[in-house]
Design an enzyme around this catalytic site. Structure first.
Site, PDB file in Angstrom:
ATOM      1  N   ARG A 260       0.841  -1.198   0.000  1.00 23.44           N
ATOM      2  CA  ARG A 260       0.000   0.000   0.000  1.00 23.44           C
ATOM      3  C   ARG A 260       0.877   1.249   0.000  1.00 23.44           C
ATOM      4  O   ARG A 260       1.828   1.353   0.776  1.00 23.44           O
ATOM      5  CB  ARG A 260      -0.922   0.018   1.219  1.00 23.44           C
ATOM      6  CG  ARG A 260      -1.902  -1.147   1.244  1.00 23.44           C
ATOM      7  CD  ARG A 260      -2.857  -1.084   2.413  1.00 23.44           C
ATOM      8  NE  ARG A 260      -3.681  -2.289   2.479  1.00 23.44           N
ATOM      9  CZ  ARG A 260      -4.572  -2.545   3.427  1.00 23.44           C
ATOM     10  NH1 ARG A 260      -4.769  -1.662   4.397  1.00 23.44           N
ATOM     11  NH2 ARG A 260      -5.270  -3.659   3.417  1.00 23.44           N
ATOM     12  N   ARG A 275       2.238   1.130  10.365  1.00 25.06           N
ATOM     13  CA  ARG A 275       1.724   1.422   9.017  1.00 25.06           C
ATOM     14  C   ARG A 275       2.875   1.347   8.016  1.00 25.06           C
ATOM     15  O   ARG A 275       3.654   2.283   7.874  1.00 25.06           O
ATOM     16  CB  ARG A 275       1.072   2.813   9.004  1.00 25.06           C
ATOM     17  CG  ARG A 275       0.155   3.044   7.805  1.00 25.06           C
ATOM     18  CD  ARG A 275      -0.483   4.421   7.866  1.00 25.06           C
ATOM     19  NE  ARG A 275      -1.368   4.567   8.995  1.00 25.06           N
ATOM     20  CZ  ARG A 275      -2.655   4.227   9.004  1.00 25.06           C
ATOM     21  NH1 ARG A 275      -3.190   3.686   7.933  1.00 25.06           N
ATOM     22  NH2 ARG A 275      -3.396   4.418  10.077  1.00 25.06           N
ATOM     23  N   GLU A 347      -6.618  -0.384  15.952  1.00 35.17           N
ATOM     24  CA  GLU A 347      -7.274  -1.329  15.042  1.00 35.17           C
ATOM     25  C   GLU A 347      -6.301  -2.394  14.543  1.00 35.17           C
ATOM     26  O   GLU A 347      -5.185  -2.092  14.114  1.00 35.17           O
ATOM     27  CB  GLU A 347      -7.853  -0.552  13.853  1.00 35.17           C
ATOM     28  CG  GLU A 347      -8.610  -1.427  12.867  1.00 35.17           C
ATOM     29  CD  GLU A 347      -7.865  -1.599  11.561  1.00 35.17           C
ATOM     30  OE1 GLU A 347      -7.786  -2.747  11.110  1.00 35.17           O
ATOM     31  OE2 GLU A 347      -7.373  -0.611  11.003  1.00 35.17           O
ATOM     32  N   ARG A 389       0.907  -5.896  12.819  1.00 40.31           N
ATOM     33  CA  ARG A 389       0.265  -5.229  13.959  1.00 40.31           C
ATOM     34  C   ARG A 389       0.114  -6.191  15.138  1.00 40.31           C
ATOM     35  O   ARG A 389       0.155  -5.771  16.291  1.00 40.31           O
ATOM     36  CB  ARG A 389      -1.087  -4.661  13.545  1.00 40.31           C
ATOM     37  CG  ARG A 389      -0.950  -3.498  12.566  1.00 40.31           C
ATOM     38  CD  ARG A 389      -2.218  -2.710  12.402  1.00 40.31           C
ATOM     39  NE  ARG A 389      -2.004  -1.574  11.509  1.00 40.31           N
ATOM     40  CZ  ARG A 389      -2.822  -0.540  11.389  1.00 40.31           C
ATOM     41  NH1 ARG A 389      -3.930  -0.495  12.108  1.00 40.31           N
ATOM     42  NH2 ARG A 389      -2.546   0.437  10.562  1.00 40.31           N
TER      43      ARG A 389
END
Length: 425
Positions: A260, A275, A347, A389
């Site tokens: 991404r 991220r 999250e 994560r």
């Protein structure tokens, strides 16, 4: 993609649903384009019919010796042939404008989804276990990780920001997490392991909703796209198909790298491993009938949550509001894991029911039992889990005062007897 017939039959309900996502009414513009396209289609059909009639009449006139009538009919056919290409171009342009507009409109929220603008309006559903009490100030993973093999500097030196080089025991723990997740989802939760392509064509990303709206968030290699999630490959495995038997849901899972650009997340989570441009994830995808969709959504949530239970990681479940849901979702639950170093829940999985939104874009259908007509399938997807994560959560929740990190009990068989990660050098 939206059902145009539904918009024609109830434009007010369509606009009202869009309003919960913060969008202006769109039905009037869509219906105007649709009417103009249909008028052109009708005109073309009429011209085609008249051309066929006139062509047939030419032969009859010639057979009767009526050359004047035959010549007049020939002139009419020639005129029709000359006018049709322009009308066909206009029809294609209207159809493209209509489809492009429809393709850029997000899915409609399901009944019961809370209306809101952003994450502050999400609904807390449940919390699992009480976070551990530390007898020392807990550190963030970015402070714990480097001594254990989480090399941010080397990753950045060779690839730039948001890339990390894992070494030794850290790489082993990362692999252990991924293997455990995949084994658990296939052996305990009924998912079939897949090894799908990581590079896909435009139509695959269109099918799951990343194109055209989110092109800037993707990485491209020549004429193909690197997948941002295995959802793309797994969901598109039923593209352009009619499934004869969908009496039970089709459950698929895959462990893949994901890529991404994070164009829409500039400035967020720039420190650490949260991220990344490249990361691994165990993805869950279900293809089912509309009747099974609600139960399948709950099963997928439980499947993702079972990984957190097994790792004994404190977490909470949240129902996303209309303003925080993804583009293709009708209803989404987020699982948020506790990170003591950040003193916050973050999250770690989003589990979404997409209804027939993706299926219409992919033309993925099934044949309901006892019926001749086909219907669109429903699709669901979620992380089960994001490996990086989860690694972050393990580092922060299992950290010790001396800088070591204990290995969760369920991961020990995957770690070759290693029971804790210890600082090196």
């Amino acid at each position: 993609m939206h059902d145009l017939r539904m918009i024609r039959e109830n434009p007010a309900a369509f606009d009202a649903a869009l309003a919960t996502r913060g969008l202006e009414p769109l039905s009037a513009g869509l219906l105007k384009l649709d009417e103009e396209r249909r008028e052109l289609t009708t005109r073309l059909q009429e011209l085609q019919s008249r051309r066929n009639e006139a062509s047939k009449a030419i032969g009859q006139a010639m057979g009767q010796g009526d050359t004047d009538k035959a010549e007049a009919l020939k002139a009419e056919v020639a005129e029709i042939k000359q006018s049709m290409p322009q009308l066909e171009d206009e029809e294609r342009a209207k159809a493209k404008a209509l489809n492009d507009t429809l393709a850029a409109i997000p899915n409609l929220p399901a009944e019961g989804v809370p209306v809101g603008e952003d994450e502050n309006d999400n609904l807390h559903v449940s919390q699992w276990t009480t976070p551990r009490t530390f007898h020392f100030p807990p550190k963030e993973h970015a402070d714990i990780g480097p001594a254990l093999g989480m090399d941010f500097e080397t990753g950045a030196a060779m690839s730039g920001a948001r890339f990390t080089f894992l070494r030794g025991q850290m790489a082993r723990l990362h692999r252990a997490l991924a293997q455990f997740m995949l084994d658990h989802q296939t052996s305990e939760n009924g998912y079939v392991e897949c090894n799908p392509p990581l590079l896909v064509r435009d139509e695959a990303l269109f099918g799951t909703g990343q194109l055209p709206k989110f092109a800037e968030d993707q990485f491209r290699a020549n004429d193909l796209w690197l997948i941002p999630t295995a959802e793309v490959s797994l969901t598109n495995s039923v593209r352009e198909q009619i499934i004869d038997d969908l009496s039970t849901p089709i459950r698929l899972t895959a462990l893949t790298p994901c890529f991404r650009s994070e164009a829409g997340a500039a400035g967020k989570d720039t420190r650490g491993f949260i991220r990344q441009h490249q990361f691994e994830k165990v993805e869950l995808v279900s293809i089912c009938s509309p009747e099974d969709a609600h139960a399948e959504h709950m099963h997928m949530v439980e499947s993702a949550e079972s990984i957190l239970h097994a790792l004994e990681l404190p977490h909470q479940k949240v129902l996303l509001c209309t303003g925080d849901m993804g583009f293709g979702a009708r209803k989404t639950f987020d699982l948020e894991v506790w990170l003591p170093g950040q003193d916050a829940y973050r999250e770690i999985s989003s589990i979404s029911w997409c209804g027939d939104f993706q299926a219409r874009r992919m033309n993925a259908r099934y044949r309901p039992e006892g019926e001749k007509k086909t219907a669109f399938v429903h699709t669901l997807n979620g992380s089960g889990l994001a490996v990086g994560r989860t690694l972050v959560a393990v580092l922060e929740n299992y950290q010790q005062e001396d800088g070591s990190v204990l290995v969760p009990e369920v991961l020990k068989p995957y770690m070759g007897g290693v029971e804790k990660l210890v600082p090196q050098g």
